[in-house]
Scaffold this active site. Structure first.
Site, PDB file in Angstrom:
ATOM      1  N   PRO A 171       0.823  -1.219   0.000  1.00  0.00           N
ATOM      2  CA  PRO A 171       0.000   0.000   0.000  1.00  0.00           C
ATOM      3  C   PRO A 171       0.853   1.264   0.000  1.00  0.00           C
ATOM      4  CG  PRO A 171      -0.051  -1.071   2.166  1.00  0.00           C
ATOM      5  CD  PRO A 171       0.743  -1.955   1.271  1.00  0.00           C
ATOM      6  N   ASP A 172       0.287   2.353  -0.513  1.00  0.00           N
ATOM      7  CA  ASP A 172       1.007   3.624  -0.403  1.00  0.00           C
ATOM      8  C   ASP A 172       0.654   4.274   0.933  1.00  0.00           C
ATOM      9  OD1 ASP A 172      -1.486   4.712  -0.803  1.00  0.00           O
ATOM     10  OD2 ASP A 172      -1.032   5.681  -2.709  1.00  0.00           O
ATOM     11  N   PHE A 173       1.012   5.534   1.109  1.00  0.00           N
ATOM     12  CA  PHE A 173       0.796   6.172   2.411  1.00  0.00           C
ATOM     13  C   PHE A 173      -0.514   6.945   2.467  1.00  0.00           C
ATOM     14  CE2 PHE A 173       5.273   5.412   2.097  1.00  0.00           C
ATOM     15  CZ  PHE A 173       5.639   5.060   3.376  1.00  0.00           C
ATOM     16  N   ARG A 174      -0.728   7.820   1.484  1.00  0.00           N
ATOM     17  CA  ARG A 174      -1.775   8.840   1.645  1.00  0.00           C
ATOM     18  C   ARG A 174      -3.062   8.569   0.873  1.00  0.00           C
ATOM     19  NH1 ARG A 174       3.174  10.859   1.991  1.00  0.00           N
ATOM     20  NH2 ARG A 174       3.636  12.044   3.887  1.00  0.00           N
ATOM     21  N   ASN A 223      11.035   4.913  -2.044  1.00  0.00           N
ATOM     22  CA  ASN A 223      10.613   3.592  -1.571  1.00  0.00           C
ATOM     23  C   ASN A 223      11.779   2.813  -0.960  1.00  0.00           C
ATOM     24  OD1 ASN A 223       8.244   4.403  -2.661  1.00  0.00           O
ATOM     25  ND2 ASN A 223       8.382   3.134  -4.499  1.00  0.00           N
ATOM     26  N   ASP A 263      11.425  -0.659  -0.666  1.00  0.00           N
ATOM     27  CA  ASP A 263      11.048  -2.058  -0.903  1.00  0.00           C
ATOM     28  C   ASP A 263      11.996  -2.801  -1.845  1.00  0.00           C
ATOM     29  OD1 ASP A 263      10.372  -1.045  -3.442  1.00  0.00           O
ATOM     30  OD2 ASP A 263       8.269  -0.778  -2.894  1.00  0.00           O
ATOM     31  N   HIS A 277      15.095   7.654   0.903  1.00  0.00           N
ATOM     32  CA  HIS A 277      14.582   7.395   2.249  1.00  0.00           C
ATOM     33  C   HIS A 277      15.170   6.129   2.861  1.00  0.00           C
ATOM     34  CE1 HIS A 277      10.910  10.293   1.716  1.00  0.00           C
ATOM     35  NE2 HIS A 277      12.073  10.902   1.768  1.00  0.00           N
TER      36      HIS A 277
HETATM   37  P1  OAD Z   1       2.022   8.803  -1.021  1.00  0.00           P
HETATM   38  O1  OAD Z   1       1.107   7.772  -0.469  1.00  0.00           O
HETATM   39  O2  OAD Z   1       2.088  10.111  -0.354  1.00  0.00           O
HETATM   40  O3  OAD Z   1       1.656   9.076  -2.546  1.00  0.00           O
HETATM   41  C1  OAD Z   1       1.445   8.026  -3.433  1.00  0.00           C
HETATM   42  C2  OAD Z   1       0.860   8.630  -4.696  1.00  0.00           C
HETATM   43  O4  OAD Z   1       0.768   7.601  -5.661  1.00  0.00           O
HETATM   44  C3  OAD Z   1      -0.540   9.197  -4.501  1.00  0.00           C
HETATM   45  O5  OAD Z   1      -0.590  10.498  -5.040  1.00  0.00           O
HETATM   46  C4  OAD Z   1      -1.434   8.239  -5.278  1.00  0.00           C
HETATM   47  O6  OAD Z   1      -2.521   8.887  -5.906  1.00  0.00           O
HETATM   48  C5  OAD Z   1      -0.485   7.689  -6.304  1.00  0.00           C
HETATM   49  N1  OAD Z   1      -0.805   6.335  -6.765  1.00  0.00           N
HETATM   50  C6  OAD Z   1      -1.267   5.289  -6.061  1.00  0.00           C
HETATM   51  N2  OAD Z   1      -1.409   4.216  -6.835  1.00  0.00           N
HETATM   52  C7  OAD Z   1      -1.043   4.580  -8.083  1.00  0.00           C
HETATM   53  C8  OAD Z   1      -0.986   3.916  -9.333  1.00  0.00           C
HETATM   54  N3  OAD Z   1      -1.315   2.627  -9.478  1.00  0.00           N
HETATM   55  N4  OAD Z   1      -0.581   4.623 -10.402  1.00  0.00           N
HETATM   56  C9  OAD Z   1      -0.238   5.935 -10.294  1.00  0.00           C
HETATM   57  N5  OAD Z   1      -0.275   6.607  -9.132  1.00  0.00           N
HETATM   58  C10 OAD Z   1      -0.659   5.949  -8.037  1.00  0.00           C
HETATM   59  O7  OAD Z   1       3.466   8.110  -1.120  1.00  0.00           O
HETATM   60  P2  OAD Z   1       4.856   8.846  -1.335  1.00  0.00           P
HETATM   61  O8  OAD Z   1       4.696  10.060  -2.152  1.00  0.00           O
HETATM   62  O9  OAD Z   1       5.811   7.820  -1.782  1.00  0.00           O
HETATM   63  O10 OAD Z   1       8.351   8.978   4.082  1.00  0.00           O
HETATM   64  O11 OAD Z   1       5.203   9.271   0.151  1.00  0.00           O
HETATM   65  C11 OAD Z   1       6.384   9.965   0.404  1.00  0.00           C
HETATM   66  C12 OAD Z   1       6.883   9.708   1.778  1.00  0.00           C
HETATM   67  O12 OAD Z   1       5.831   9.945   2.728  1.00  0.00           O
HETATM   68  C13 OAD Z   1       7.270   8.280   2.072  1.00  0.00           C
HETATM   69  O13 OAD Z   1       8.556   7.934   1.586  1.00  0.00           O
HETATM   70  C14 OAD Z   1       7.230   8.244   3.565  1.00  0.00           C
HETATM   71  C15 OAD Z   1       5.917   8.967   3.792  1.00  0.00           C
HETATM   72  O14 OAD Z   1       5.775   9.599   4.998  1.00  0.00           O
HETATM   73  C16 OAD Z   1       8.804   8.768   5.337  1.00  0.00           C
HETATM   74  O15 OAD Z   1       8.259   7.992   6.078  1.00  0.00           O
HETATM   75  C17 OAD Z   1       9.991   9.569   5.713  1.00  0.00           C
END
Ligand code: OAD
Length: 301
Positions: free
Chosen positions: A50-53, A125, A127, A144
């Site tokens: 999963p992503d974060f936000r 990432n 991973d 990171h």
């Molecule tokens: P986020 O969860 O903030 O953003 C992920 C983005 O990917 C979102 O804008 C989604 O809309 C998009 N997304 C999801 N699935 C997708 C798909 N299949 N195709 C295209 N886009 C998609 O994750 P990051 O930006 O990586 O840091 O977060 C940055 C940092 O925030 C992480 O490294 C972590 C976190 O806090 C630390 O913990 C220091």
């Protein structure tokens, strides 16, 4: 000397249209040789991480757990981790207990490298999927940090892999075994409040060479990583490939936004570039079939 002169004389790149077709034509023209990628958690979602936000992302999960933190981000804060690392390890055990194969987007990065047009892939990432897709370490900046190694947050001692594997399998908190220490052990991922790896800072000057920036699968919400988008030359085309618009990108003449799933978009991009790009992309992705990220694979728990 002539080469240096032509560097200064170079006409800034211009996209023939501000869409994926324009980006594809630019890559196909052969004028684009220093592509920089900025990647985030969205590129690994198709792998099952999963992503974060996003809705249903890690921060949603944390909200549901009702942990005593002001914001879900706080569990990735060093000071909070030192107070109580339990929520962090609970999350780790849910996240990295499985096995994950690189996605088509990871293989697209490898394809750019194979085609000798990739300057660097800057990823947030941890991973390891970029490596598993075959991207060489010299092209990868893990801004990171990494899950490969771990240290004690009190005395700084390096800790063994078995302890961490056990923690991820059971959710237990690993503790430093150095006599008289007992500090909490943390994987070498960068938490809020920690500085980014030296490789991040040392590579910043090379961003000035970028002739195309691809921002993919990231909300671009976390500095200083997010600042990179503004450190490429003003004339450098920037393309956002993401489910949603990204804050801070879109205002420059050569900015392009392609909203939607990144795997679908990179496939479309490969098709539009033409020649054998799509076939090569599929071949590279096929190569990843047996390659999965398993946390500390081979290490007994
Ligand atoms: P986020 O969860 O903030 O953003 C992920 C983005 O990917 C979102 O804008 C989604 O809309 C998009 N997304 C999801 N699935 C997708 C798909 N299949 N195709 C295209 N886009 C998609 O994750 P990051 O930006 O990586 O840091 O977060 C940055 C940092 O925030 C992480 O490294 C972590 C976190 O806090 C630390 O913990 C220091």
């Amino acid at each position: 000397m002539g080469q240096l002169f032509s560097w200064f004389k170079r006409t800034p790149p211009r996209l023939q249209s501000k869409d994926l077709e324009g980006v594809a034509a630019y890559i196909a023209s052969g004028r684009c040789k220093n592509i920089v990628i900025m990647a985030g958690a969205g590129i690994s979602r198709a792998a099952g991480i999963p992503d974060f936000r996003s809705q249903g992302g890690l921060y949603d999960v944390l909200r549901k757990w009702n942990i005593d933190v002001r914001r879900p981000e706080d569990i990735f804060t060093l000071s909070r981790f030192k107070e109580d690392p339990k929520p962090f390890y609970k999350l780790m055990s849910q996240l990295y207990g499985g096995s994950y194969r690189p996605t088509l987007t990871h293989s697209f990065f490898r394809l750019l490298d194979k085609r000798r047009v990739l300057n660097a892939c800057w990823t947030q990432n941890v991973d390891n999927l970029e490596c598993l897709a075959g991207l060489p370490a010299r092209r990868l900046i893990e801004a990171h940090g990494t899950l490969d190694s771990q240290h004690c947050t009190s005395c700084g001692a390096k800790c063994d892999d078995r302890k961490m594997k056990h923690a991820v399998v059971t959710g237990d908190i690993p503790v430093c075994e150095k006599k008289g220490c007992g500090g909490f052990v943390k994987p070498d991922v960068v938490m809020f409040g920690e500085s980014l790896p030296l490789k991040f800072w040392l590579n910043l000057p090379f961003l000035k060479r970028a002739d195309l920036l691809i921002i993919v699968g990231t909300s671009l919400a976390v500095p200083p990583f997010s600042f990179i988008a503004n450190w490429v030359p003003t004339s450098c085309p920037r393309v956002v490939i993401n489910m949603e618009p990204v804050w801070g990108v879109g205002g420059r003449a050569n900015d392009v936004e392609v909203l939607g799933d990144c795997d679908e978009t990179v496939r479309r991009l490969a098709q539009l570039i033409g020649a054998d790009w799509e076939a090569q992309l599929d071949a590279l992705w096929k190569e990843t079939e047996g390659k999965v990220f398993q946390y500390k694979e081979g290490v007994p728990a």
